[in-house]
Every structure is written in C-alpha cells, then in structure tokens.
Design a protein around this motif. Structure first.
Motif, mmCIF file in Angstrom:
data_model
loop_
_atom_site.group_PDB
_atom_site.id
_atom_site.type_symbol
_atom_site.label_atom_id
_atom_site.label_comp_id
_atom_site.label_asym_id
_atom_site.label_seq_id
_atom_site.Cartn_x
_atom_site.Cartn_y
_atom_site.Cartn_z
ATOM 1 N N ILE A 119 8.801 64.260 -10.895
ATOM 2 C CA ILE A 119 7.736 63.686 -12.120
ATOM 3 C C ILE A 119 6.659 64.352 -11.574
ATOM 4 O O ILE A 119 5.942 64.021 -10.706
ATOM 5 C CB ILE A 119 7.848 62.341 -12.013
ATOM 6 N N GLU A 120 5.850 65.170 -12.486
ATOM 7 C CA GLU A 120 4.733 65.957 -12.197
ATOM 8 C C GLU A 120 3.775 65.906 -13.099
ATOM 9 O O GLU A 120 4.167 65.935 -14.414
ATOM 10 C CB GLU A 120 4.878 67.517 -11.823
ATOM 11 N N ARG A 121 2.453 65.767 -12.856
ATOM 12 C CA ARG A 121 1.206 66.045 -13.667
ATOM 13 C C ARG A 121 1.224 65.155 -14.876
ATOM 14 O O ARG A 121 1.241 65.494 -16.125
ATOM 15 C CB ARG A 121 1.156 67.379 -13.944
ATOM 16 N N PRO A 122 1.392 63.658 -14.681
ATOM 17 C CA PRO A 122 1.362 63.067 -15.795
ATOM 18 C C PRO A 122 -0.090 62.862 -16.595
ATOM 19 O O PRO A 122 -1.054 62.872 -15.842
ATOM 20 C CB PRO A 122 1.712 61.459 -15.066
ATOM 21 N N GLY A 140 16.557 71.193 -9.028
ATOM 22 C CA GLY A 140 15.504 72.233 -8.584
ATOM 23 C C GLY A 140 14.238 72.018 -9.986
ATOM 24 O O GLY A 140 13.954 71.218 -10.279
ATOM 25 N N TYR A 141 13.926 73.131 -10.319
ATOM 26 C CA TYR A 141 12.808 73.252 -11.164
ATOM 27 C C TYR A 141 13.538 73.976 -12.640
ATOM 28 O O TYR A 141 12.789 74.679 -13.561
ATOM 29 C CB TYR A 141 11.498 74.385 -10.860
ATOM 30 N N GLU A 142 14.849 73.965 -12.672
ATOM 31 C CA GLU A 142 15.496 74.588 -13.745
ATOM 32 C C GLU A 142 15.455 74.172 -15.130
ATOM 33 O O GLU A 142 15.395 74.710 -16.142
ATOM 34 C CB GLU A 142 16.839 75.155 -13.213
ATOM 35 N N ARG A 177 6.616 73.245 -17.978
ATOM 36 C CA ARG A 177 6.443 72.786 -16.629
ATOM 37 C C ARG A 177 4.902 72.263 -16.260
ATOM 38 O O ARG A 177 4.693 71.195 -17.020
ATOM 39 C CB ARG A 177 6.553 73.889 -15.601
ATOM 40 N N ASP A 178 4.165 72.858 -15.596
ATOM 41 C CA ASP A 178 2.722 72.248 -15.473
ATOM 42 C C ASP A 178 2.136 72.147 -16.585
ATOM 43 O O ASP A 178 2.224 72.814 -17.728
ATOM 44 C CB ASP A 178 1.845 73.356 -14.853
ATOM 45 N N MET A 179 1.524 70.800 -17.000
ATOM 46 C CA MET A 179 1.068 70.571 -18.538
ATOM 47 C C MET A 179 -0.244 69.613 -18.419
ATOM 48 O O MET A 179 -0.713 68.958 -17.411
ATOM 49 C CB MET A 179 2.192 69.829 -18.884
ATOM 50 N N ASN A 235 0.232 81.524 -15.636
ATOM 51 C CA ASN A 235 -0.912 80.508 -15.430
ATOM 52 C C ASN A 235 -0.398 79.323 -15.066
ATOM 53 O O ASN A 235 0.804 78.853 -16.091
ATOM 54 C CB ASN A 235 -1.752 80.342 -16.663
ATOM 55 N N GLU A 236 -0.589 78.399 -14.248
ATOM 56 C CA GLU A 236 -0.184 77.144 -14.071
ATOM 57 C C GLU A 236 -1.247 76.206 -14.045
ATOM 58 O O GLU A 236 -2.501 76.616 -14.160
ATOM 59 C CB GLU A 236 0.414 77.042 -12.868
ATOM 60 N N ALA A 237 -1.142 74.945 -13.950
ATOM 61 C CA ALA A 237 -2.070 73.668 -13.711
ATOM 62 C C ALA A 237 -3.295 73.959 -14.776
ATOM 63 O O ALA A 237 -4.494 73.781 -14.610
ATOM 64 C CB ALA A 237 -2.717 74.107 -12.406
ATOM 65 N N THR A 282 1.456 80.080 -7.286
ATOM 66 C CA THR A 282 1.899 80.523 -5.801
ATOM 67 C C THR A 282 2.285 79.186 -5.163
ATOM 68 O O THR A 282 2.113 78.969 -3.887
ATOM 69 C CB THR A 282 0.828 81.013 -5.071
ATOM 70 N N GLY A 283 3.225 78.524 -6.000
ATOM 71 C CA GLY A 283 3.783 77.433 -5.411
ATOM 72 C C GLY A 283 2.915 76.113 -4.989
ATOM 73 O O GLY A 283 2.105 75.930 -5.588
ATOM 74 N N TRP A 284 2.873 75.602 -3.823
ATOM 75 C CA TRP A 284 1.905 74.487 -3.420
ATOM 76 C C TRP A 284 0.581 75.328 -2.517
ATOM 77 O O TRP A 284 -0.269 74.728 -2.332
ATOM 78 C CB TRP A 284 2.581 73.698 -2.253
ATOM 79 N N ASP A 285 0.789 76.551 -2.585
ATOM 80 C CA ASP A 285 -0.463 77.315 -2.079
ATOM 81 C C ASP A 285 -1.701 77.617 -2.861
ATOM 82 O O ASP A 285 -1.292 77.995 -4.041
ATOM 83 C CB ASP A 285 -0.011 78.748 -1.219
ATOM 84 N N SER A 313 -7.553 74.106 -3.444
ATOM 85 C CA SER A 313 -7.187 73.210 -4.473
ATOM 86 C C SER A 313 -6.387 73.945 -5.612
ATOM 87 O O SER A 313 -6.771 75.202 -5.990
ATOM 88 C CB SER A 313 -8.012 72.160 -4.741
ATOM 89 N N GLN A 314 -5.867 73.134 -6.452
ATOM 90 C CA GLN A 314 -5.230 73.695 -7.793
ATOM 91 C C GLN A 314 -5.671 72.657 -8.846
ATOM 92 O O GLN A 314 -5.609 71.252 -8.841
ATOM 93 C CB GLN A 314 -3.765 73.824 -7.691
ATOM 94 N N SER A 315 -6.204 73.216 -10.106
ATOM 95 C CA SER A 315 -6.672 72.338 -11.094
ATOM 96 C C SER A 315 -5.526 71.227 -11.541
ATOM 97 O O SER A 315 -4.585 71.505 -11.444
ATOM 98 C CB SER A 315 -7.279 73.277 -12.277
ATOM 99 N N ARG A 345 -5.778 69.020 -3.727
ATOM 100 C CA ARG A 345 -5.424 69.974 -2.173
ATOM 101 C C ARG A 345 -4.041 69.428 -1.830
ATOM 102 O O ARG A 345 -3.971 68.524 -1.288
ATOM 103 C CB ARG A 345 -6.474 69.746 -1.204
ATOM 104 N N TRP A 346 -2.909 70.221 -1.885
ATOM 105 C CA TRP A 346 -1.773 69.736 -1.798
ATOM 106 C C TRP A 346 -1.467 69.644 -0.248
ATOM 107 O O TRP A 346 -1.744 70.747 0.521
ATOM 108 C CB TRP A 346 -0.644 70.680 -2.404
ATOM 109 N N ARG A 347 -0.429 68.726 0.035
ATOM 110 C CA ARG A 347 -0.088 68.966 1.639
ATOM 111 C C ARG A 347 1.546 68.973 1.532
ATOM 112 O O ARG A 347 2.051 67.595 1.647
ATOM 113 C CB ARG A 347 -0.653 67.577 2.275
HETATM 114 C C1 DGJ Z 1 2.566 74.231 -8.464
HETATM 115 C C2 DGJ Z 1 2.541 73.286 -9.614
HETATM 116 O O1 DGJ Z 1 1.307 73.356 -9.948
HETATM 117 C C3 DGJ Z 1 2.699 72.120 -8.811
HETATM 118 O O2 DGJ Z 1 2.883 70.991 -9.991
HETATM 119 C C4 DGJ Z 1 4.260 72.039 -8.378
HETATM 120 O O3 DGJ Z 1 5.154 72.245 -9.666
HETATM 121 C C5 DGJ Z 1 4.500 73.174 -7.429
HETATM 122 N N1 DGJ Z 1 4.025 74.617 -7.896
HETATM 123 C C6 DGJ Z 1 5.701 73.058 -7.058
HETATM 124 O O4 DGJ Z 1 5.780 74.301 -6.126
#
Ligand code: DGJ
Length: 393
Positions: free
Chosen positions: A114-117, A140-142, A218-220, A267-269, A287-290, A324-326, A345-347
């Motif tokens: 569950i992400e980005r509520p 996974g993320y499929e 996905r990201d929303m 684009n994500e986030a 770039t995933g969590w980076d 960090s990521q928006s 700032r993901w860990r």
């Molecule tokens: C980046 C996304 O912005 C996060 O919400 C998460 O889905 C990660 N990717 C997973 O790698």
C-alpha cells in the motif's frame, strides 16, 4: 565600559531567548519549527510513521495520511496511518485510518503493498475518499492497481470499496486517431529502450496494450480544483508516462476523461499545486528507492498542455532532491503564496526510519524553487511575500 557590557548582555540574552524559543518544546514532542530529515516525533514520542503521505485540511485541522512502515519490510503490515495537527509542527497520532486485512482473499491482506495514500473530502456526499497505490501480495509491482476506500469520519475507519486498473476501454484525450489505430504492438519489440521502442512508447504503445484491461496506476496523488472537480494523477504505462484522470462528482469513479503527460518521460512521485490560476507539478525520475533529480511541470489548465522546466532544486544535493522524493505539496491555510514541498527520504533497509523532508516552496521568475533549510518555520512565508509581493509570471 558598563554600557558596552550591558549591550553585550542584552544581545546575548536576546540571542538565548530566540534560541530557546526555537529549541523549546512546552511539553515533550511539541515543535515550533521544521527540521527536515531529522527524527520527527508524534505526541506519543514515536517517530511519525506516515510515509509517501499527503495532507487534508478539514475544519481547522491538518490530517496527515501515510504508509505505515516497519523495520524490515516495505510491505503493508499495519495499514494507512493518520496524524492530526493544528500548526503543522506538532502531530497527534490518530491511529490506523485503513487497517490491512487478515482475510487472505482481501486485496489489502497483510503483506500487500500500500503506497502513497491520499485523502480528499467530498462535500456533496459528506464522505472522505482515500486513493492509494495497491500491489497484490506476492506479485511484486505487476498489478499496478489503484484502490479506493471511503470513510464517514476523517480519521477513519476507511473501508476498501474497489481496486483495479484505470479507465478500461477509454482513450486519452490527447492521443490522436492515428496513435489509437496504430497496428504497432508491444510484442513487435524484442528489446526495450531502443530509439524505435521509445518512439512507439511516445505514440501510445502501452496505452493500446492496456486499453481493454485498464491503464496501470502506481505512484499517485489526488488534486481537488477550485470548482471541486477532483483528479487522480498517477504513473502509468510501466512508469513511463503520467496520466491525469478526471473523477466523477462523488470522487469514487472516473469520468473517462484523461490525458497523458510527458509520454516516455519516466516520471514518478507526482505532487501538484495551483497558485494564481496556474498548475505546478513536481515529480521524480524512476530509480527505485534511490533519490534522483526532481522535475517541474506547469500548465494553464489541469488537462494540459503541460510544459517541462528544469530541476526546481538549487544548492548542495539539488541533483538528488536533497536525498528525497516528492510526495505532496501542501497549501498552508490562511497564507498567500505559501506551499510546503513534502518529500520522503527513504530508508529501504529500515523503512520505519524513513525521514520527512519538508521545505518551503520559494518562487523565482514565477516558477517554484526549492533549497535546503536545516531548520525553518512558517514565518518564512511572510518574508517571501514581503520580498516578492506576487510570484508573478
Ligand atoms: C519509487 C516509488 O516512488 C515508491 O513509492 C516505491 O514504489 C518505490 N519506487 C519502490 O521501489
């Protein structure tokens, strides 16, 4: 001499009062400032656990919803959390707004993703509506689903009403007849990332692939415009293209009107705000969590066209969005030109320790600008407005 000492003393006393005012908390875990990326405790003394979050202002209070994360896992083991605040610095833990389910048949079973509520309020129905990115357990993320949950009270409990892909059987408004009818299929390409493949992506290769089953989500984020129309903004087409989809009046479904933004732009986030009739969106790359460099887009209308601008971040680590990521851009109530950029700032090795990077949105030549502050408070917006009476164009 005496006068000199007296002045020094007054200055030192003044500095120490100012310092104590900034540092002091009247009670434990009361704050009077933001310290981006530091531990941020709730009223119970625990680091706030509301990652990838968003904020709804309702009846005089801010409500922060986010992903509960645990020590070793990014999977949803608890659910969507809620915190409340009247000043944005000090947050009360309001508990779990949407709990995960113990039923293995439930799409939000413990262990799903569950992400980005994000939560919005529908004045017509009197319901609070939560959207989030849902991935099914063990897949996974499929799945790339969006999920919708509804609550009668802002703090919950929210109940899942549906989940799935978006706008099945509907074409984006900004895809031409030629693109819709193109015979080019994703199975025509053995390899991704070739120039031919990228050209086909821009032309809607994956929109056609997912036309019947619905578009990936996905990201929303969510956005409610001044006319109360709401929009779901999400990374689609295998994260290659953002979509903006208009919601029906009850915010529970789509009208079928949607656009593609930056086809192939990866684009994500997405995080969005409106100021003086203009729309601004800050996103990240993928770039995933980076962390990576943020992107800025603007539009005169939410349904586009959107224009891409250079990275809005300046200074050290601007290319990594200050590590960090928006996730959301919050309009501060009662202040002009006052917006807070909220990022994570993901860990990933210890997800519960993820940090919150909140920064004031500054403006330069009419465009948002972000720069690092170790410590800041809301009075910065008075300063900004005094320096720049209007963000201008
Ligand atoms: C980046 C996304 O912005 C996060 O919400 C998460 O889905 C990660 N990717 C997973 O790698």
């Amino acid at each position: 001499m005496k006068l000199k000492i007296c002045i020094l003393w007054v200055v030192a006393f003044g500095i120490s009062i100012g310092y104590n005012k900034l540092q002091s908390r009247d009670t434990p875990n009361r704050y009077a400032f933001f310290t981006p990326a530091e531990i941020w405790k709730d009223d119970l003394g625990n680091h706030i656990n509301a990652h990838g979050g968003g904020i709804l202002y309702h009846e005089g209070k801010y409500y922060w919803f986010g992903e509960h994360k645990s020590e070793r896992s990014n999977a949803a083991l608890v659910g969507v959390t809620c915190y409340s605040s009247s000043d944005l610095y000090t947050w009360e833990n309001e508990g779990i707004a949407l709990p995960v389910s113990d039923d293995p048949e439930s799409p939000i079973v413990k262990g799903s993703t569950i992400e980005r509520p994000k939560v919005i309020y529908n004045a017509k129905t009197g319901k609070f509506v939560m959207y989030f990115h849902l991935e099914l357990q063990g897949k996974g993320y499929e799945a790339a689903h969006v999920a919708v949950a509804v609550g009668d009270r802002i703090t919950g409990p929210y109940k899942l009403v549906k989940n799935g892909r978006v706008n099945a059987g509907k074409w984006p408004m900004n895809m031409t007849e030629e693109q819709r009818d193109s015979p080019v299929k994703s199975t025509d390409f053995e390899k991704w990332w070739t120039p031919q493949w990228m050209a086909a992506i821009k032309d809607g290769l994956f929109v056609r692939r997912d036309f019947e089953g619905g578009q990936m989500s996905r990201d929303m984020t969510l956005f409610v415009d001044d006319d109360n129309k709401a929009y779901h903004i999400y990374s689609s087409e295998d994260n290659l293209t953002l979509h903006i989809a208009e919601l029906k009046d009850d915010y529970l479904d789509y009208t079928g009107r949607y656009i593609r933004v930056e086809p192939g732009g990866h684009n994500e986030a997405p995080a969005i705000f409106k100021n003086e009739g203009r729309y601004f969106m800050i996103t990240s790359g993928c770039t995933g969590w980076d962390p990576n460099a943020a992107r800025l887009l603007t539009a005169g209308h939410i349904m586009g066209p959107w224009t891409l601008h250079p990275n809005p971040c300046r200074g050290d680590d601007a290319e990594l969005t200050f590590h960090s990521q928006s996730t959301f851009i919050l309009p501060v109530q009662g202040k002009r030109n006052a917006f807070i950029f909220m990022a994570d700032r993901w860990r990933p090795q210890n997800p519960i320790d993820g940090r919150y990077v909140w920064l004031p949105v500054l403006f330069e030549n009419g465009l948002p600008l972000l720069t690092w502050f170790d410590k800041w408070d809301l009075s910065i917006f008075e300063q900004i407005n005094a320096d720049f009476p209007s963000p201008g164009r």
